[in-house]
Design a protein around this motif. Structure first.
Motif, PDB file in Angstrom:
ATOM      1  N   VAL A 192      -3.861   7.150   6.171  1.00 58.98           N
ATOM      2  CA  VAL A 192      -3.223   5.842   6.053  1.00 58.98           C
ATOM      3  C   VAL A 192      -1.737   6.048   6.340  1.00 58.98           C
ATOM      4  O   VAL A 192      -1.035   6.713   5.567  1.00 58.98           O
ATOM      5  CB  VAL A 192      -3.404   5.227   4.653  1.00 58.98           C
ATOM      6  CG1 VAL A 192      -2.681   3.895   4.556  1.00 58.98           C
ATOM      7  CG2 VAL A 192      -4.875   5.058   4.338  1.00 58.98           C
ATOM      8  N   VAL A 194       2.046   4.843   6.538  1.00 60.23           N
ATOM      9  CA  VAL A 194       2.870   3.873   5.810  1.00 60.23           C
ATOM     10  C   VAL A 194       4.249   3.839   6.438  1.00 60.23           C
ATOM     11  O   VAL A 194       4.923   4.874   6.535  1.00 60.23           O
ATOM     12  CB  VAL A 194       2.983   4.231   4.309  1.00 60.23           C
ATOM     13  CG1 VAL A 194       3.816   3.186   3.578  1.00 60.23           C
ATOM     14  CG2 VAL A 194       1.601   4.340   3.682  1.00 60.23           C
ATOM     15  N   THR A 204       1.118  -0.696   6.025  1.00 56.60           N
ATOM     16  CA  THR A 204       0.179   0.387   6.306  1.00 56.60           C
ATOM     17  C   THR A 204      -0.448   0.200   7.674  1.00 56.60           C
ATOM     18  O   THR A 204      -0.400  -0.880   8.270  1.00 56.60           O
ATOM     19  CB  THR A 204      -0.921   0.448   5.240  1.00 56.60           C
ATOM     20  OG1 THR A 204      -1.771  -0.696   5.377  1.00 56.60           O
ATOM     21  CG2 THR A 204      -0.326   0.464   3.844  1.00 56.60           C
ATOM     22  N   VAL A 263      -1.146   1.497  -2.644  1.00 62.35           N
ATOM     23  CA  VAL A 263      -1.359   2.350  -1.462  1.00 62.35           C
ATOM     24  C   VAL A 263      -2.246   3.544  -1.819  1.00 62.35           C
ATOM     25  O   VAL A 263      -3.196   3.874  -1.104  1.00 62.35           O
ATOM     26  CB  VAL A 263      -0.009   2.819  -0.896  1.00 62.35           C
ATOM     27  CG1 VAL A 263      -0.220   3.882   0.184  1.00 62.35           C
ATOM     28  CG2 VAL A 263       0.770   1.645  -0.323  1.00 62.35           C
ATOM     29  N   GLY A 364       3.174   1.949  11.570  1.00 68.01           N
ATOM     30  CA  GLY A 364       2.252   2.606  10.657  1.00 68.01           C
ATOM     31  C   GLY A 364       1.143   3.349  11.393  1.00 68.01           C
ATOM     32  O   GLY A 364       0.729   4.441  10.975  1.00 68.01           O
TER      33      GLY A 364
END
Length: 386
Positions: A192, A194, A204, A263, A364
């Motif tokens: 993921v 960020v 994200t 997150v 992201g």
């Protein structure tokens, strides 16, 4: 890993008076030890000589044995921190007024500065929600405290080491150190990415957007109130300014905690790792217009990254930082890099292949792609010896 659990004390008026007297007396004693250390050793105060010089006087002054030891250790630690700050350039060069002032006088402790307790002078009854604490007026038992169920569980299972008694804004707190075991980091199926920013605090690679619009309004309102108080130039206004600054910092910390928790929860639920841009030194590297400098410098980007990192460690989620260069200008599909790829702050449009989308989401995705490559190199086996 070490965590600090903060609990709020609920003392009776008699208990609060004893705690106040205790902080005042131990800080008076700390100032005395700091002055003596500066007179005898300059900035190089050492614990063993200071204990020989001061321990008897502190005991005669009404402090307990452990309290006297902690006062001496606090002074030594304060001088050690000051020397490290001078050595690392935190107070400027030899000609800087701030450094000359720090080197020319002993360290001073505020009357209500925090004091350290260990298990000999502070005992916890977590199930009953009380503590027994040493004061200059004697042991105070059945002093109630309040905390969340999760904090109580952490205290009961993992509390280890010292605790600090803190008096802040008329309220009493205990900050307890806990040693929480770290779970084993799993092998991520993906990442993921960020992207952190000012308008959108965190975006994200999945498209989740944590906006900072409400926070920006709150900070502008605080800035107006701050300007009004600064114009008064009174002591009462200065005290209110400090109180507002602490309130604003607590609000920012709460927002960062909320974002980082979400997150990490998404990454842990989907079996993925978390990748962030390495933004250290951004204030020195990035030039922004004058009207945006305060906004860039005041938002705690590093705090948000630190919260995500430690929550990921606690959840066993892989965490990595990647190079932030051109993440907002690079096309994740064809790799074309150009400033013209971002015609507006919120919009990305590749001039080569035509890929378009929200600029922060594209950034992201670029962070996620770089994490994939970086993780391969990090976990690459060592070459066999020849």
């Amino acid at each position: 890993m070490k965590l600090v659990v903060q609990v709020k004390l609920l003392p009776t008026p008699e208990q609060a008076a004893a705690l106040t007297d205790t902080l005042h007396q131990v800080n008076i004693a700390a100032n005395h030890v700091a002055a003596l250390a500066f007179e005898k050793f300059g900035l190089r105060g050492r614990e063993l000589p200071l204990r020989t010089l001061c321990y008897g006087d502190l005991k005669a002054g009404g402090l307990g044995a452990q309290a006297a030891q902690h006062v001496i250790k606090r002074v030594v630690d304060a001088y050690t921190t000051l020397r490290a700050g001078i050595r690392n350039g935190g107070l400027g060069g030899p000609r800087f007024k701030r450094r000359r002032k720090a080197e020319s006088k002993p360290i001073a402790f505020r009357p209500d500065a925090a004091h350290t307790y260990d298990d000999r002078c502070l005992s916890w009854q977590v199930d009953a929600g009380t503590v027994s604490i040493w004061t200059v007026a004697g042991r105070r038992k059945h002093l109630r405290f309040t905390c969340s169920p999760d904090q109580a569980k952490t205290l009961a299972a993992h509390r280890k080491g010292e605790s600090d008694l803190v008096h802040r804004d008329g309220k009493w707190f205990l900050l307890a150190t806990c040693e929480v075991p770290e779970p084993e980091v799993f092998e991520p199926v993906d990442w993921v990415g960020v992207d952190r920013g000012i308008v959108n605090l965190a975006t994200t690679s999945d498209g989740d957007n944590h906006r900072g619009r409400r926070l920006a309004r709150y900070r502008r309102w605080q800035a107006r109130k701050r300007a009004e108080l600064q114009a008064k130039r009174t002591r009462a206004a200065a005290r209110r300014l400090k109180k507002r600054a602490r309130r604003e910092a607590r609000h920012a910390r709460h927002v960062n905690h909320t974002i980082s928790k979400q997150v990490v929860a998404v990454a842990a639920h989907t079996g993925r790792g978390i990748a962030l841009e390495e933004l250290s030194g951004i204030r020195a590297r990035v030039t922004v217009p004058r009207d945006q400098r305060a906004c860039l410098s005041s938002w705690p980007f590093h705090q948000l990254g630190a919260f995500i990192a430690y929550k990921a460690r606690r959840a066993g989620v892989p965490f990595i930082t990647v190079d932030p260069a051109y993440t907002s200008q690079r096309c994740p599909r064809c790799g074309h890099i150009a400033q013209a790829n971002r015609p507006a702050r919120d919009r990305f449009c590749c001039r080569r292949c035509g890929l378009a989308g929200p600029a922060d989401v594209v950034a992201g995705v670029n962070v996620r792609d770089r994490a994939r490559s970086a993780w391969v190199f990090v976990n690459m086996p060592d070459p066999a010896p020849a």
